[in-house]
Design an enzyme around this catalytic site. Structure first.
Site, PDB file in Angstrom:
ATOM      1  N   ASP A  19      -2.740   6.258   6.818  1.00 38.88           N
ATOM      2  CA  ASP A  19      -3.094   7.570   7.349  1.00 38.88           C
ATOM      3  C   ASP A  19      -3.975   7.324   8.576  1.00 38.88           C
ATOM      4  O   ASP A  19      -3.460   7.011   9.654  1.00 38.88           O
ATOM      5  CB  ASP A  19      -3.800   8.320   6.205  1.00 38.88           C
ATOM      6  CG  ASP A  19      -4.191   9.739   6.545  1.00 38.88           C
ATOM      7  OD1 ASP A  19      -3.712  10.265   7.551  1.00 38.88           O
ATOM      8  OD2 ASP A  19      -4.984  10.329   5.804  1.00 38.88           O
ATOM      9  N   PHE A  44      -0.435  16.815   3.206  1.00 38.61           N
ATOM     10  CA  PHE A  44      -0.964  16.130   2.031  1.00 38.61           C
ATOM     11  C   PHE A  44       0.154  15.996   1.003  1.00 38.61           C
ATOM     12  O   PHE A  44       0.746  16.989   0.582  1.00 38.61           O
ATOM     13  CB  PHE A  44      -2.152  16.881   1.440  1.00 38.61           C
ATOM     14  CG  PHE A  44      -2.863  16.076   0.394  1.00 38.61           C
ATOM     15  CD1 PHE A  44      -3.733  15.055   0.759  1.00 38.61           C
ATOM     16  CD2 PHE A  44      -2.641  16.306  -0.957  1.00 38.61           C
ATOM     17  CE1 PHE A  44      -4.369  14.277  -0.202  1.00 38.61           C
ATOM     18  CE2 PHE A  44      -3.278  15.538  -1.930  1.00 38.61           C
ATOM     19  CZ  PHE A  44      -4.135  14.528  -1.551  1.00 38.61           C
ATOM     20  N   THR A 104      -8.442   2.190   5.748  1.00 39.16           N
ATOM     21  CA  THR A 104      -8.320   1.406   4.515  1.00 39.16           C
ATOM     22  C   THR A 104      -7.603   0.092   4.786  1.00 39.16           C
ATOM     23  O   THR A 104      -8.082  -0.981   4.400  1.00 39.16           O
ATOM     24  CB  THR A 104      -7.533   2.209   3.445  1.00 39.16           C
ATOM     25  OG1 THR A 104      -8.188   3.457   3.263  1.00 39.16           O
ATOM     26  CG2 THR A 104      -7.464   1.457   2.126  1.00 39.16           C
ATOM     27  N   GLU A 163       0.855  -1.198   0.000  1.00 33.54           N
ATOM     28  CA  GLU A 163       0.000   0.000   0.000  1.00 33.54           C
ATOM     29  C   GLU A 163       0.893   1.250   0.000  1.00 33.54           C
ATOM     30  O   GLU A 163       2.032   1.208   0.477  1.00 33.54           O
ATOM     31  CB  GLU A 163      -0.917  -0.066   1.229  1.00 33.54           C
ATOM     32  CG  GLU A 163      -1.733   1.165   1.548  1.00 33.54           C
ATOM     33  CD  GLU A 163      -2.721   1.584   0.472  1.00 33.54           C
ATOM     34  OE1 GLU A 163      -2.321   1.660  -0.707  1.00 33.54           O
ATOM     35  OE2 GLU A 163      -3.865   1.901   0.819  1.00 33.54           O
ATOM     36  N   ASP A 164       0.372   2.328  -0.530  1.00 41.49           N
ATOM     37  CA  ASP A 164       1.183   3.550  -0.609  1.00 41.49           C
ATOM     38  C   ASP A 164       1.356   4.219   0.746  1.00 41.49           C
ATOM     39  O   ASP A 164       2.447   4.644   1.103  1.00 41.49           O
ATOM     40  CB  ASP A 164       0.611   4.528  -1.652  1.00 41.49           C
ATOM     41  CG  ASP A 164      -0.847   4.896  -1.427  1.00 41.49           C
ATOM     42  OD1 ASP A 164      -1.455   4.436  -0.438  1.00 41.49           O
ATOM     43  OD2 ASP A 164      -1.389   5.655  -2.255  1.00 41.49           O
ATOM     44  N   ARG A 214       0.539  11.580 -10.216  1.00 39.72           N
ATOM     45  CA  ARG A 214       1.069  10.328  -9.661  1.00 39.72           C
ATOM     46  C   ARG A 214       2.455  10.021 -10.224  1.00 39.72           C
ATOM     47  O   ARG A 214       3.269   9.369  -9.580  1.00 39.72           O
ATOM     48  CB  ARG A 214       0.152   9.152 -10.028  1.00 39.72           C
ATOM     49  CG  ARG A 214      -1.199   9.186  -9.363  1.00 39.72           C
ATOM     50  CD  ARG A 214      -1.900   7.852  -9.616  1.00 39.72           C
ATOM     51  NE  ARG A 214      -3.332   7.925  -9.409  1.00 39.72           N
ATOM     52  CZ  ARG A 214      -3.932   7.742  -8.243  1.00 39.72           C
ATOM     53  NH1 ARG A 214      -3.232   7.497  -7.162  1.00 39.72           N
ATOM     54  NH2 ARG A 214      -5.243   7.814  -8.148  1.00 39.72           N
TER      55      ARG A 214
HETATM   56  P1  5GP Z   1      -6.456   5.834   5.444  1.00 38.99           P
HETATM   57  O1  5GP Z   1      -7.623   4.911   5.194  1.00 38.99           O
HETATM   58  O2  5GP Z   1      -5.301   5.172   6.155  1.00 38.99           O
HETATM   59  O3  5GP Z   1      -6.887   7.101   6.126  1.00 38.99           O
HETATM   60  O4  5GP Z   1      -5.967   6.363   4.059  1.00 38.99           O
HETATM   61  C1  5GP Z   1      -5.318   5.605   3.133  1.00 38.99           C
HETATM   62  C2  5GP Z   1      -5.542   6.202   1.772  1.00 38.99           C
HETATM   63  O5  5GP Z   1      -5.673   7.617   1.841  1.00 38.99           O
HETATM   64  C3  5GP Z   1      -4.363   5.962   0.887  1.00 38.99           C
HETATM   65  O6  5GP Z   1      -4.522   4.781   0.143  1.00 38.99           O
HETATM   66  C4  5GP Z   1      -4.336   7.172  -0.006  1.00 38.99           C
HETATM   67  O7  5GP Z   1      -5.105   6.912  -1.152  1.00 38.99           O
HETATM   68  C5  5GP Z   1      -5.025   8.256   0.771  1.00 38.99           C
HETATM   69  N1  5GP Z   1      -4.125   9.268   1.325  1.00 38.99           N
HETATM   70  C6  5GP Z   1      -3.791   9.463   2.626  1.00 38.99           C
HETATM   71  N2  5GP Z   1      -2.945  10.483   2.779  1.00 38.99           N
HETATM   72  C7  5GP Z   1      -2.716  10.949   1.532  1.00 38.99           C
HETATM   73  C8  5GP Z   1      -1.904  12.004   1.021  1.00 38.99           C
HETATM   74  O8  5GP Z   1      -1.207  12.746   1.741  1.00 38.99           O
HETATM   75  N3  5GP Z   1      -1.921  12.194  -0.321  1.00 38.99           N
HETATM   76  C9  5GP Z   1      -2.667  11.419  -1.159  1.00 38.99           C
HETATM   77  N4  5GP Z   1      -2.626  11.678  -2.453  1.00 38.99           N
HETATM   78  N5  5GP Z   1      -3.441  10.419  -0.711  1.00 38.99           N
HETATM   79  C10 5GP Z   1      -3.465  10.177   0.612  1.00 38.99           C
END
Ligand code: 5GP
Length: 171
Positions: free
Chosen positions: A99, A148, A103, A95-96, A161
């Site tokens: 946060d 962000f 997810t 996963e990228d 991207r």
């Molecule tokens: P989580 O469910 O952990 O809050 O968020 C995960 C998803 O949020 C990641 O797969 C990504 O798509 C998106 N995300 C979270 N932070 C960032 C960010 O700083 N930039 C971008 N482009 N996407 C983010």
């Protein structure tokens, strides 16, 4: 064009991914694994990481969506399911970023219902201070501040991207 500060440059990203590939290889001792790339953000990371790994890898994809604008809602929708049977297999989610954690918690819980032999998670970036739910992460590329980010797979409205570095929006 967005006004970005470079947070992590290309060379630093690639060097760290090389280290992660070694760490992950050590963990699997040459046994074959199924790597599940979380679309779309993790495609760049998945390609670079798996190219540097020696572990035999079958690749699969999953796509979920949770985002409205730049804020996480915790509402996860499955957009594309995996194709492979992962029962009794060693599985690595790639996963990228983590946060809030919603997810990866959803993905982990979902994939565990398919009875893999093991399930590990590799993320390129970790925004630790934003966590709302705990998820065990096995391999982390970079701990990053609550900003962000854009580039190297991270999008702004599905653009940018393909930048080779990770930038943060100027405040
Ligand atoms: P989580 O469910 O952990 O809050 O968020 C995960 C998803 O949020 C990641 O797969 C990504 O798509 C998106 N995300 C979270 N932070 C960032 C960010 O700083 N930039 C971008 N482009 N996407 C983010």
């Amino acid at each position: 064009m967005l006004d970005l500060d470079v947070m992590i440059d290309e060379e630093t990203i690639q060097k760290r991914i090389g280290e992660m590939a070694e760490e992950i290889d050590k963990c699997y001792h040459g046994e074959s694994i199924i790597a599940i790339c979380v679309l779309r953000g993790a495609i760049y990371f998945t390609v670079d990481l798996t190219k540097k790994m020696k572990t035999p890898i079958e690749t699969d994809f999953i796509r979920v969506s949770s985002y409205v604008g730049t804020e996480s809602t915790g509402n996860i929708i499955m957009k594309l399911d995996i194709s492979e049977n992962i029962e009794n297999r060693d599985v690595l989610i790639i996963e990228d970023i983590i946060d809030t954690g919603y997810t990866l918690k959803y993905l982990r819980d979902y994939l565990l219902t398919k009875n893999p032999k093991s399930l590990r998670i590799a993320v390129l970036a970790d925004k630790e201070e934003r966590r709302k739910v705990e998820v065990p992460i096995d391999f982390v590329g970079f701990k990053i501040p609550d900003k962000f980010i854009v580039g190297y797979g991270f999008d702004y409205d599905n653009s940018y991207r393909n930048l080779p570095y990770i930038g943060s929006m100027k405040e």
